[in-house]
Motif scaffolding. Structure first.
Motif, short mmCIF file in Angstrom:
data_model
loop_
_atom_site.label_atom_id
_atom_site.label_comp_id
_atom_site.label_asym_id
_atom_site.label_seq_id
_atom_site.Cartn_x
_atom_site.Cartn_y
_atom_site.Cartn_z
N LEU A 2 -9.54 2.44 -11.65
CA LEU A 2 -9.23 1.98 -13.00
C LEU A 2 -8.07 1.00 -13.04
O LEU A 2 -7.94 0.23 -13.98
N GLU A 3 -7.23 1.00 -12.01
CA GLU A 3 -6.09 0.08 -11.97
C GLU A 3 -6.53 -1.38 -12.02
O GLU A 3 -5.74 -2.26 -12.38
N ILE A 4 -7.77 -1.65 -11.69
CA ILE A 4 -8.27 -3.03 -11.75
C ILE A 4 -8.21 -3.57 -13.18
O ILE A 4 -8.11 -4.78 -13.38
N ALA A 5 -8.23 -2.69 -14.17
CA ALA A 5 -8.15 -3.13 -15.56
C ALA A 5 -6.84 -3.85 -15.83
O ALA A 5 -6.79 -4.81 -16.61
N TYR A 6 -5.78 -3.42 -15.18
CA TYR A 6 -4.48 -4.06 -15.34
C TYR A 6 -4.34 -5.25 -14.40
O TYR A 6 -3.81 -6.29 -14.78
N GLU A 7 -4.84 -5.10 -13.20
CA GLU A 7 -4.72 -6.17 -12.20
C GLU A 7 -5.60 -7.37 -12.54
O GLU A 7 -5.20 -8.51 -12.35
N ASP A 8 -6.81 -7.10 -13.00
CA ASP A 8 -7.77 -8.16 -13.32
C ASP A 8 -8.69 -7.68 -14.45
O ASP A 8 -9.81 -7.22 -14.20
N PRO A 9 -8.20 -7.78 -15.69
CA PRO A 9 -8.99 -7.24 -16.81
C PRO A 9 -10.36 -7.88 -16.95
O PRO A 9 -11.31 -7.22 -17.37
N LYS A 10 -10.48 -9.14 -16.59
CA LYS A 10 -11.78 -9.81 -16.70
C LYS A 10 -12.79 -9.20 -15.73
O LYS A 10 -13.95 -8.95 -16.08
N ALA A 11 -12.36 -8.92 -14.50
CA ALA A 11 -13.25 -8.28 -13.52
C ALA A 11 -13.61 -6.87 -13.97
O ALA A 11 -14.77 -6.44 -13.82
N PHE A 12 -12.65 -6.15 -14.54
CA PHE A 12 -12.91 -4.81 -15.05
C PHE A 12 -13.98 -4.86 -16.13
O PHE A 12 -14.95 -4.11 -16.10
N ASP A 29 -0.42 -5.73 -35.39
CA ASP A 29 -1.33 -6.86 -35.17
C ASP A 29 -1.73 -6.87 -33.70
O ASP A 29 -1.30 -7.70 -32.94
N GLY A 30 -2.53 -5.91 -33.36
CA GLY A 30 -2.88 -5.73 -31.96
C GLY A 30 -3.75 -6.83 -31.40
O GLY A 30 -4.35 -7.62 -32.14
N PRO A 31 -3.84 -6.89 -30.08
CA PRO A 31 -4.68 -7.87 -29.41
C PRO A 31 -6.16 -7.59 -29.67
O PRO A 31 -6.55 -6.47 -29.98
N SER A 32 -6.97 -8.64 -29.50
CA SER A 32 -8.41 -8.48 -29.75
C SER A 32 -9.22 -8.38 -28.46
O SER A 32 -10.41 -8.15 -28.52
N THR A 33 -8.56 -8.58 -27.32
CA THR A 33 -9.24 -8.45 -26.03
C THR A 33 -8.34 -7.69 -25.06
O THR A 33 -7.12 -7.63 -25.24
N LEU A 34 -8.96 -7.16 -24.04
CA LEU A 34 -8.20 -6.44 -23.01
C LEU A 34 -7.25 -7.40 -22.29
O LEU A 34 -6.12 -7.03 -21.97
N GLU A 35 -7.69 -8.63 -22.08
CA GLU A 35 -6.82 -9.62 -21.42
C GLU A 35 -5.54 -9.84 -22.22
O GLU A 35 -4.44 -9.89 -21.65
N GLU A 36 -5.66 -9.97 -23.54
CA GLU A 36 -4.48 -10.14 -24.40
C GLU A 36 -3.60 -8.91 -24.35
O GLU A 36 -2.37 -9.03 -24.33
N ALA A 37 -4.20 -7.74 -24.33
CA ALA A 37 -3.42 -6.51 -24.27
C ALA A 37 -2.63 -6.41 -22.97
O ALA A 37 -1.46 -6.03 -22.97
N VAL A 38 -3.27 -6.76 -21.86
CA VAL A 38 -2.58 -6.72 -20.57
C VAL A 38 -1.41 -7.69 -20.57
O VAL A 38 -0.32 -7.36 -20.08
N GLU A 39 -1.59 -8.87 -21.14
CA GLU A 39 -0.49 -9.84 -21.21
C GLU A 39 0.68 -9.27 -22.02
O GLU A 39 1.84 -9.43 -21.64
N ARG A 40 0.38 -8.62 -23.12
CA ARG A 40 1.44 -8.01 -23.93
C ARG A 40 2.17 -6.92 -23.15
O ARG A 40 3.38 -6.83 -23.19
N VAL A 41 1.41 -6.07 -22.49
CA VAL A 41 2.02 -5.00 -21.71
C VAL A 41 2.89 -5.58 -20.61
O VAL A 41 4.00 -5.10 -20.36
N ARG A 42 2.43 -6.62 -19.95
CA ARG A 42 3.22 -7.27 -18.89
C ARG A 42 4.51 -7.85 -19.46
O ARG A 42 5.56 -7.77 -18.81
N ARG A 43 4.45 -8.42 -20.64
CA ARG A 43 5.68 -8.95 -21.27
C ARG A 43 6.66 -7.83 -21.59
O ARG A 43 7.86 -7.97 -21.43
N ILE A 44 6.12 -6.71 -22.08
CA ILE A 44 6.97 -5.57 -22.42
C ILE A 44 7.71 -5.04 -21.21
O ILE A 44 8.90 -4.76 -21.25
N TYR A 45 6.98 -4.93 -20.11
CA TYR A 45 7.56 -4.35 -18.89
C TYR A 45 8.14 -5.41 -17.95
O TYR A 45 8.55 -5.09 -16.84
N GLY A 46 8.17 -6.66 -18.40
CA GLY A 46 8.80 -7.72 -17.64
C GLY A 46 8.12 -8.10 -16.34
O GLY A 46 8.76 -8.43 -15.37
N GLU A 47 6.80 -8.05 -16.34
CA GLU A 47 6.07 -8.41 -15.11
C GLU A 47 5.54 -9.81 -15.20
O GLU A 47 5.21 -10.32 -16.19
#
Length: 93
Positions: free
Chosen positions: A33-43, A75-93
């Motif tokens: 399942l970690e692929i969802a964070y690493e590559d949401p499009k592939a997931f 005002d949440g994201p509309s795609t998993l890719e957008e969500a992953v980007e937000r999470v990465r910004r939050i955690y500084g990745e």
């Protein structure tokens, strides 16, 4: 964090679904399942191959709903890719 949300979402949809999806991901992408964070499009592509386009989108929406609740996003994201980007910004990745 994202993997926990996805696991919870899968359990909400159907018990045992997580195991089925994880097995599929390991066979097709050699990752869990970690692929969802690493590559949401592939997931998303792997989920679509397994369950079909509409079911994959429904699962994505369920995951996004759970993420919105977890982070308190109004005002949440509309795609998993957008969500992953937000999470990465939050955690500084």
């Amino acid at each position: 964090m994202l993997v926990r949300v996805i696991s919870g979402s899968l359990n909400d949809v159907a018990p045992g679904l997580k195991d089925v999806l994880e097995a599929h991901l390991r066979v097709t992408l050699h990752r869990g399942l970690e692929i969802a964070y690493e590559d949401p499009k592939a997931f998303k592509g792997a989920v679509e191959k397994l369950f079909g386009e509409y079911s994959a989108r429904l699962l994505e929406l369920i995951i996004l709903q759970r993420l919105k609740a977890q982070f308190g996003w109004l005002d949440g994201p509309s795609t998993l890719e957008e969500a992953v980007e937000r999470v990465r910004r939050i955690y500084g990745e």
